[in-house]
Design a protein around this motif. Structure first.
Motif, mmCIF file in Angstrom:
data_model
loop_
_atom_site.group_PDB
_atom_site.id
_atom_site.type_symbol
_atom_site.label_atom_id
_atom_site.label_comp_id
_atom_site.label_asym_id
_atom_site.label_seq_id
_atom_site.Cartn_x
_atom_site.Cartn_y
_atom_site.Cartn_z
ATOM 1 N N ARG A 89 -25.697 65.415 47.306
ATOM 2 C CA ARG A 89 -25.119 64.594 46.243
ATOM 3 C C ARG A 89 -26.205 64.138 45.271
ATOM 4 O O ARG A 89 -26.040 64.190 44.055
ATOM 5 N N GLU A 90 -27.342 63.694 45.810
ATOM 6 C CA GLU A 90 -28.444 63.249 44.963
ATOM 7 C C GLU A 90 -28.965 64.390 44.094
ATOM 8 O O GLU A 90 -29.266 64.185 42.915
ATOM 9 N N VAL A 91 -29.053 65.591 44.665
ATOM 10 C CA VAL A 91 -29.508 66.749 43.891
ATOM 11 C C VAL A 91 -28.516 67.044 42.773
ATOM 12 O O VAL A 91 -28.911 67.296 41.632
ATOM 13 N N ARG A 92 -27.207 67.001 43.081
ATOM 14 C CA ARG A 92 -26.192 67.239 42.049
ATOM 15 C C ARG A 92 -26.289 66.199 40.942
ATOM 16 O O ARG A 92 -26.193 66.524 39.759
ATOM 17 N N LEU A 93 -26.467 64.925 41.320
ATOM 18 C CA LEU A 93 -26.598 63.870 40.318
ATOM 19 C C LEU A 93 -27.816 64.101 39.436
ATOM 20 O O LEU A 93 -27.755 63.941 38.222
ATOM 21 N N GLU A 94 -28.900 64.473 40.050
ATOM 22 C CA GLU A 94 -30.125 64.714 39.295
ATOM 23 C C GLU A 94 -29.945 65.901 38.354
ATOM 24 O O GLU A 94 -30.340 65.844 37.189
ATOM 25 N N GLU A 95 -29.315 66.970 38.831
ATOM 26 C CA GLU A 95 -29.090 68.144 37.992
ATOM 27 C C GLU A 95 -28.168 67.813 36.828
ATOM 28 O O GLU A 95 -28.408 68.221 35.702
ATOM 29 N N SER A 96 -27.095 67.067 37.104
ATOM 30 C CA SER A 96 -26.164 66.739 36.022
ATOM 31 C C SER A 96 -26.793 65.773 35.028
ATOM 32 O O SER A 96 -26.534 65.846 33.832
ATOM 33 N N ASP A 112 -17.856 51.817 33.064
ATOM 34 C CA ASP A 112 -18.979 52.734 32.870
ATOM 35 C C ASP A 112 -20.249 52.065 33.390
ATOM 36 O O ASP A 112 -20.472 50.875 33.160
ATOM 37 N N TYR A 113 -21.064 52.848 34.081
ATOM 38 C CA TYR A 113 -22.362 52.390 34.559
ATOM 39 C C TYR A 113 -23.405 53.415 34.159
ATOM 40 O O TYR A 113 -23.176 54.622 34.225
ATOM 41 N N TRP A 114 -24.582 52.932 33.723
ATOM 42 C CA TRP A 114 -25.732 53.809 33.551
ATOM 43 C C TRP A 114 -26.197 54.161 34.955
ATOM 44 O O TRP A 114 -26.177 53.319 35.858
ATOM 45 N N GLN A 115 -26.664 55.376 35.151
ATOM 46 C CA GLN A 115 -27.176 55.775 36.459
ATOM 47 C C GLN A 115 -28.438 56.598 36.259
ATOM 48 O O GLN A 115 -28.490 57.465 35.379
ATOM 49 N N TRP A 116 -29.473 56.312 37.070
ATOM 50 C CA TRP A 116 -30.744 57.005 36.956
ATOM 51 C C TRP A 116 -31.444 56.975 38.300
ATOM 52 O O TRP A 116 -31.020 56.297 39.232
ATOM 53 N N ARG A 117 -32.508 57.736 38.400
ATOM 54 C CA ARG A 117 -33.268 57.842 39.647
ATOM 55 C C ARG A 117 -34.608 57.154 39.485
ATOM 56 O O ARG A 117 -35.287 57.321 38.481
ATOM 57 N N GLU A 118 -34.973 56.377 40.492
ATOM 58 C CA GLU A 118 -36.307 55.788 40.596
ATOM 59 C C GLU A 118 -36.861 56.200 41.947
ATOM 60 O O GLU A 118 -36.455 55.655 42.970
ATOM 61 N N GLY A 119 -37.742 57.180 41.947
ATOM 62 C CA GLY A 119 -38.271 57.700 43.207
ATOM 63 C C GLY A 119 -37.146 58.334 44.013
ATOM 64 O O GLY A 119 -36.428 59.200 43.531
ATOM 65 N N ASP A 120 -36.952 57.867 45.253
ATOM 66 C CA ASP A 120 -35.904 58.404 46.120
ATOM 67 C C ASP A 120 -34.582 57.666 45.962
ATOM 68 O O ASP A 120 -33.597 58.023 46.596
#
Length: 105
Positions: A44-51, A83-91
């Motif tokens: 799921r995390e990989v899909r989120l990162e790719e999208s 609506d929410y902003w979503q992003w990755r910080e490290g893991d």
């Protein structure tokens, strides 16, 4: 068809094999359940990162650095959608409230 024991993955570390061999049936089932759920979360995390990498976000917040991919996700809370902003910080995957979903969209 005769019984054949499961085949060990070639890349499974010896310490894990030894721990599993010494574990009870109940613990093995718990580990299997956790491992499956954990693998799904990683996928799921990989899909989120790719999208997030593929999606251009309109109205990107000014306080987000340009090198952080950001996307908008919709969360349903009770009968309301937001609506929410979503992003990755490290893991970790972080999110921040943006606004209510426009029902006309």
């Amino acid at each position: 068809m005769p019984y054949e024991p499961p085949t060990l993955p070639a890349n499974l570390p010896t310490e894990i094999i030894n721990t599993l061999n010494e574990s009870s049936l109940e613990l093995l089932r718990d580990v299997a359940t956790y491992a499956e759920a954990f693998a799904e979360e990683k996928e799921r995390e990989v899909r989120l990162e790719e999208s997030a990498d593929q999606e251009e976000i309109k109205g990107r917040p000014d306080d987000f650095p340009d090198d952080i991919p950001v996307k908008v996700t919709i969360k349903q809370i009770s009968d309301n959608r937001y609506d929410y902003w979503q992003w990755r910080e490290g893991d970790k995957i972080k999110s921040e409230y943006k606004c209510p979903v426009d029902p006309d969209e």
